[in-house]
Design a protein around this motif. Structure first.
Motif, PDB file in Angstrom:
ATOM      1  N   GLY A 196       0.366  -1.426   0.140  1.00 28.12           N
ATOM      2  CA  GLY A 196      -0.183  -0.281   0.036  1.00 28.12           C
ATOM      3  C   GLY A 196       0.543   1.053  -0.209  1.00 28.12           C
ATOM      4  N   ASN A 197       1.835   0.895  -0.053  1.00 24.91           N
ATOM      5  CA  ASN A 197       2.588   2.555   0.674  1.00 24.91           C
ATOM      6  C   ASN A 197       4.539   2.238  -0.093  1.00 24.91           C
ATOM      7  N   ASP A 198       4.449   2.622  -1.687  1.00 24.39           N
ATOM      8  CA  ASP A 198       5.376   2.727  -2.733  1.00 24.39           C
ATOM      9  C   ASP A 198       6.992   3.237  -2.039  1.00 24.39           C
ATOM     10  N   LYS A 199       6.770   4.058  -1.006  1.00 22.70           N
ATOM     11  CA  LYS A 199       8.318   4.383  -0.174  1.00 22.70           C
ATOM     12  C   LYS A 199       8.192   3.460   0.149  1.00 22.70           C
ATOM     13  N   PHE A 200       8.151   2.975   0.738  1.00 18.83           N
ATOM     14  CA  PHE A 200       7.970   1.592   1.702  1.00 18.83           C
ATOM     15  C   PHE A 200       9.209   0.707   1.513  1.00 18.83           C
ATOM     16  N   VAL A 201      10.279   0.144   1.213  1.00 17.00           N
ATOM     17  CA  VAL A 201      10.916  -1.333   0.452  1.00 17.00           C
ATOM     18  C   VAL A 201      11.116  -1.988   1.462  1.00 17.00           C
ATOM     19  N   VAL A 202      10.424  -3.841   1.216  1.00 22.16           N
ATOM     20  CA  VAL A 202      11.475  -4.556   2.279  1.00 22.16           C
ATOM     21  C   VAL A 202      11.927  -5.275   1.185  1.00 22.16           C
ATOM     22  N   LEU A 203      13.861  -4.627   1.609  1.00 23.65           N
ATOM     23  CA  LEU A 203      15.194  -5.086   0.894  1.00 23.65           C
ATOM     24  C   LEU A 203      15.965  -6.652   1.028  1.00 23.65           C
TER      25      LEU A 203
END
Length: 171
Positions: free
Chosen positions: A99-106
Motif C-alpha cells: 500500500g505504500n510505494d516509498k516503503f521497500v522490503v529489502l
C-alpha cells in the motif's frame, strides 16, 4: 552518540536479533512521521516492533564479516521490523509495502539464514504461529467429537427403537 551509547545500542540490537524469530530489513526513505507511526502501530498490535537502526551498529551487533550477505542488506536509510514469531514481521511489512510505494522490503534474516525480498514475501504468506496452533487444536478436537458421536449413536438408536414400539403399541 558517544562510545557508551554505541555499545549500549549494539547490545540492544544483539538482544533483538537473538530473540526475534525473523528480522525484516526495509528502506523507509520518504515516509512521513504519520506513516511510520501507522506501521509501528500495526506491528505493535501484531506483537512486533519497528526500529530505525544505524547500519554500522547493526552490522557490529550481527558480527557480520566484511562482504557478507548482511552488508548487502544494510545500505542506505534502513529500519528493521521484528517479532518473536518468524512470520509476523514479514506479514505486516509485506502488507504495508503493497500500500505504500516509498516503503521497500529489502530482505531479512532468520538466525543465520539470509532472505531476499522474495523470501520475505514467501514467509509472509505462511500461517502465523497462532493460526497453526488453532488448526492443530481443531485437528485434535475433531476425533474426540467423532468418538463421542459414535459412542452415543447406539444409545440414541435404542431410544428411537423403544420410542417406535411405544408409539406403535399406543396406536
Amino acid at each position: 552518540m558517544d562510545r557508551a551509547q554505541k555499545a549500549e545500542s549494539i547490545e540492544t540490537l544483539k538482544g533483538v536479533f537473538s530473540d526475534a524469530g525473523a528480522v525484516v530489513v526495509t528502506h523507509n526513505l520518504g515516509l512521513t512521521v504519520a506513516e511510520m507511526e501507522d506501521l509501528r502501530g500495526r506491528l505493535r498490535t501484531a506483537g512486533g516492533a519497528f526500529k530505525v537502526v544505524k547500519n554500522r551498529l547493526a552490522l557490529k551487533a550481527l558480527e557480520a564479516a566484511e562482504g557478507s550477505d548482511h552488508h548487502a542488506l544494510f545500505k542506505g536509510p534502513v529500519a528493521i521490523a521484528y517479532a518473536p514469531d518468524a512470520v509476523t514481521a514479514a506479514k505486516v511489512t509485506a502488507e504495508y509495502a503493497k500500500g505504500n510505494d516509498k516503503f521497500v522490503v529489502l530482505g531479512g534474516f532468520m538466525g543465520d539464514k539470509i532472505l531476499d525480498a522474495k523470501g520475505v514475501e514467501i514467509l509472509s504468506k505462511l500461517p502465523s504461529l497462532d493460526q497453526i496452533r488453532a488448526s492443530f487444536l481443531g485437528l485434535l478436537n475433531t476425533p474426540a467429537t467423532r468418538i463421542a458421536g459414535v459412542v452415543q449413536a447406539p444409545a440414541a438408536q435404542l431410544a428411537r427403537v423403544f420410542n417406535a414400539y411405544a408409539t406403535k403399541d399406543a396406536a
